[in-house]
Design a protein around this motif. Structure first.
Motif, PDB file in Angstrom:
ATOM      1  N   ALA A 174     -12.768 -46.203  33.277  1.00 60.71           N
ATOM      2  CA  ALA A 174     -13.177 -47.032  34.540  1.00 60.71           C
ATOM      3  C   ALA A 174     -12.165 -47.619  34.934  1.00 60.71           C
ATOM      4  O   ALA A 174     -11.964 -48.765  35.255  1.00 60.71           O
ATOM      5  N   GLY A 175     -10.833 -47.080  35.357  1.00 60.52           N
ATOM      6  CA  GLY A 175      -9.730 -47.559  35.873  1.00 60.52           C
ATOM      7  C   GLY A 175      -8.847 -48.224  34.831  1.00 60.52           C
ATOM      8  O   GLY A 175      -7.600 -48.712  35.003  1.00 60.52           O
ATOM      9  N   LEU A 178     -21.450 -49.195  44.275  1.00 62.55           N
ATOM     10  CA  LEU A 178     -22.808 -48.896  44.047  1.00 62.55           C
ATOM     11  C   LEU A 178     -23.092 -48.154  42.749  1.00 62.55           C
ATOM     12  O   LEU A 178     -22.023 -47.390  42.298  1.00 62.55           O
ATOM     13  N   GLU A 179     -24.326 -48.258  42.262  1.00 65.84           N
ATOM     14  CA  GLU A 179     -24.525 -47.568  41.145  1.00 65.84           C
ATOM     15  C   GLU A 179     -25.700 -46.575  41.390  1.00 65.84           C
ATOM     16  O   GLU A 179     -26.364 -46.710  42.038  1.00 65.84           O
ATOM     17  N   ALA A 213     -23.163 -42.985  37.260  1.00 66.80           N
ATOM     18  CA  ALA A 213     -22.280 -43.134  38.036  1.00 66.80           C
ATOM     19  C   ALA A 213     -21.928 -44.236  38.946  1.00 66.80           C
ATOM     20  O   ALA A 213     -22.737 -44.788  39.777  1.00 66.80           O
ATOM     21  N   LEU A 214     -20.740 -44.807  38.980  1.00 70.16           N
ATOM     22  CA  LEU A 214     -20.194 -45.814  40.117  1.00 70.16           C
ATOM     23  C   LEU A 214     -19.643 -45.111  41.138  1.00 70.16           C
ATOM     24  O   LEU A 214     -18.902 -44.214  41.041  1.00 70.16           O
ATOM     25  N   MET A 244     -23.851 -33.707  41.752  1.00 70.94           N
ATOM     26  CA  MET A 244     -24.877 -34.468  42.790  1.00 70.94           C
ATOM     27  C   MET A 244     -25.084 -35.585  41.981  1.00 70.94           C
ATOM     28  O   MET A 244     -25.711 -35.830  41.067  1.00 70.94           O
ATOM     29  N   VAL A 245     -24.995 -36.801  42.896  1.00 75.81           N
ATOM     30  CA  VAL A 245     -25.264 -38.257  42.529  1.00 75.81           C
ATOM     31  C   VAL A 245     -26.085 -38.884  43.226  1.00 75.81           C
ATOM     32  O   VAL A 245     -25.855 -38.837  44.703  1.00 75.81           O
ATOM     33  N   SER A 246     -27.108 -39.511  42.774  1.00 73.24           N
ATOM     34  CA  SER A 246     -28.061 -40.225  43.835  1.00 73.24           C
ATOM     35  C   SER A 246     -27.434 -41.420  44.339  1.00 73.24           C
ATOM     36  O   SER A 246     -26.546 -42.104  43.899  1.00 73.24           O
ATOM     37  N   LEU A 247     -27.958 -42.107  45.197  1.00 79.17           N
ATOM     38  CA  LEU A 247     -27.583 -43.396  46.142  1.00 79.17           C
ATOM     39  C   LEU A 247     -28.547 -44.125  45.797  1.00 79.17           C
ATOM     40  O   LEU A 247     -29.844 -43.741  46.034  1.00 79.17           O
ATOM     41  N   PRO A 248     -28.328 -45.456  45.981  1.00 78.19           N
ATOM     42  CA  PRO A 248     -29.362 -46.581  46.214  1.00 78.19           C
ATOM     43  C   PRO A 248     -30.217 -46.226  47.380  1.00 78.19           C
ATOM     44  O   PRO A 248     -29.679 -46.006  48.586  1.00 78.19           O
TER      45      PRO A 248
END
Length: 390
Positions: A373-374, A284-285, A272-273, A310-314
């Motif tokens: 992606a856009g 961020l990835e 996920a971006l 839910m998506v993790s963060l760096p």
């Protein structure tokens, strides 16, 4: 004179668009469309949230709705033991006073009863002893024998013996009966006192539950009402609502709502971006760490069905982020090989049909494929190497 001036003005107005046309054409940006492997994506909006958050709702009470009387400040940091929220406990407070008064009255009555009973017990002992003594005295007189006492007097002695014995037996029965009544009354009062003590303890515990204290340190996130507005004091809330949340800032994630049809393509582990404007807007990835199995309505006023993702963060970004920041997600769910795609802003609709401005050809209808992606994949209507206008 004047008509010539008017003619020149009209001609200049007519020629102005033609004179500016080369400039417009020169300002047009063209992009060459080349085949490539395109990621298929799902877009969603979300917020930065804590993966280790404690949520608190209104306490159980005798009424369906309960009013907030105190609320911690949004975004404030609290320590363990600090007040997060307080609720109106006036009805319970009144009940505690009523139960306390009843309990004190019963305890006073029990104390008075015990004092009275102590006096009655002593009085009963004296009366029973006197009756026993009278009966024993009459029995001794009657034992002298009829031959030593005149028959008439002897009959009186026997009668007196019978009467005193009867009085003694009745007094003994009365003492026993009074003792039973006394025990019953005392047991009734003691049972009532135990009931009141239990109800009072429950009411006091209920009143204490109307004050929510932080079990640990953390960041305060105030809940929202059914209209999506932050809750405030003097606002009534229902069971099931989140009034306040205590976030752990050291363990942050992105929490988003994804429409049901799109969420069906999302799986744990997908890339996920993440774009967060408040953190500079850099991309961020992250990785999908949870997809809710429950489908729910997006809000009280929306019929759209969504699932929570839910998506993790760096890890190195945690210090720059705060719970509550808005985020945009682009989740990669597939890859379409060797396909053509154009930026979303290149797509122009005419009569409800999508199309592109193709260099040397003008507007041309196309068949749109999936989002990427856009970009949008073009299934048909354009060839590799052609240029389209933005």
């Amino acid at each position: 004179g004047s008509w010539r001036m008017r003619l020149r003005s009209v001609l200049s107005l007519l020629l102005l668009p033609l004179l500016s046309l080369p400039g417009l054409l020169q300002a047009q940006q063209w992009v060459s469309i080349e085949p490539a492997d395109r990621p298929i994506t799902v877009s969603a909006s979300g917020i930065v949230a804590s993966a280790n958050a404690l949520r608190f709702g209104p306490p159980p009470s005798r009424s369906w709705r309960i009013t907030i009387t105190e609320l911690a400040t949004e975004g404030s940091r609290v320590a363990a033991g600090d007040v997060l929220a307080k609720f109106d406990g006036s009805a319970t407070d009144d009940r505690i006073r009523t139960l306390g008064a009843e309990l004190n009255a019963d305890r006073s009555e029990l104390e008075a009863l015990q004092e009275t009973q102590a006096s009655e017990i002593e009085d009963g002992k004296v009366r029973l002893a006197a009756a026993k003594s009278a009966a024993a005295k009459a029995a001794r007189k009657a034992e002298a024998g009829a031959d030593l006492i005149a028959s008439l007097d002897y009959e009186k002695l026997l009668e007196q013996k019978a009467v005193t014995e009867e009085l003694y037996q009745r007094e003994a029965q009365r003492v026993e009966l009074v003792a039973r009544v006394r025990q019953s009354k005392q047991a009734e009062l003691e049972a009532d006192i135990r009931r009141l003590e239990s109800e009072l303890a429950g009411a006091q515990s209920e009143l204490e539950s109307f004050t929510i204290r932080a079990p640990r340190e953390g960041l305060v996130i105030v809940g929202t009402n059914r209209e999506g507005q932050k809750l405030d004091t003097n606002e009534a809330v229902n069971p099931g609502m989140v009034v306040v949340e205590l976030s752990n800032e050291d363990d942050l994630i992105i929490q988003a709502e994804v429409f049901e049809y799109a969420a069906n393509s999302i799986a744990i582990g997908q890339t996920a971006l993440i774009s967060i404007d408040a953190a500079g807007g850099s991309e961020l990835e992250g990785e999908v760490v949870d997809v809710a199995s429950i489908v729910r309505r997006q809000s009280q006023y929306s019929q759209a069905m969504v699932r929570d993702v839910m998506v993790s963060l760096p890890a190195d970004m945690a210090g720059d982020l705060r719970p509550g920041m808005s985020a945009k997600l682009t989740i990669v769910i597939d890859t379409q090989r060797n396909s053509l795609a154009v930026p979303d802003e290149a797509i122009q609709y005419r009569h409800g049909e999508p199309g592109l401005i193709v260099r040397g050809d003008g507007w041309r209808p196309v068949q749109l494929g999936r989002a990427s992606a856009g970009l949008h994949i073009i299934e048909s209507g354009i060839e590799a190497g052609e240029e389209v206008g933005l």
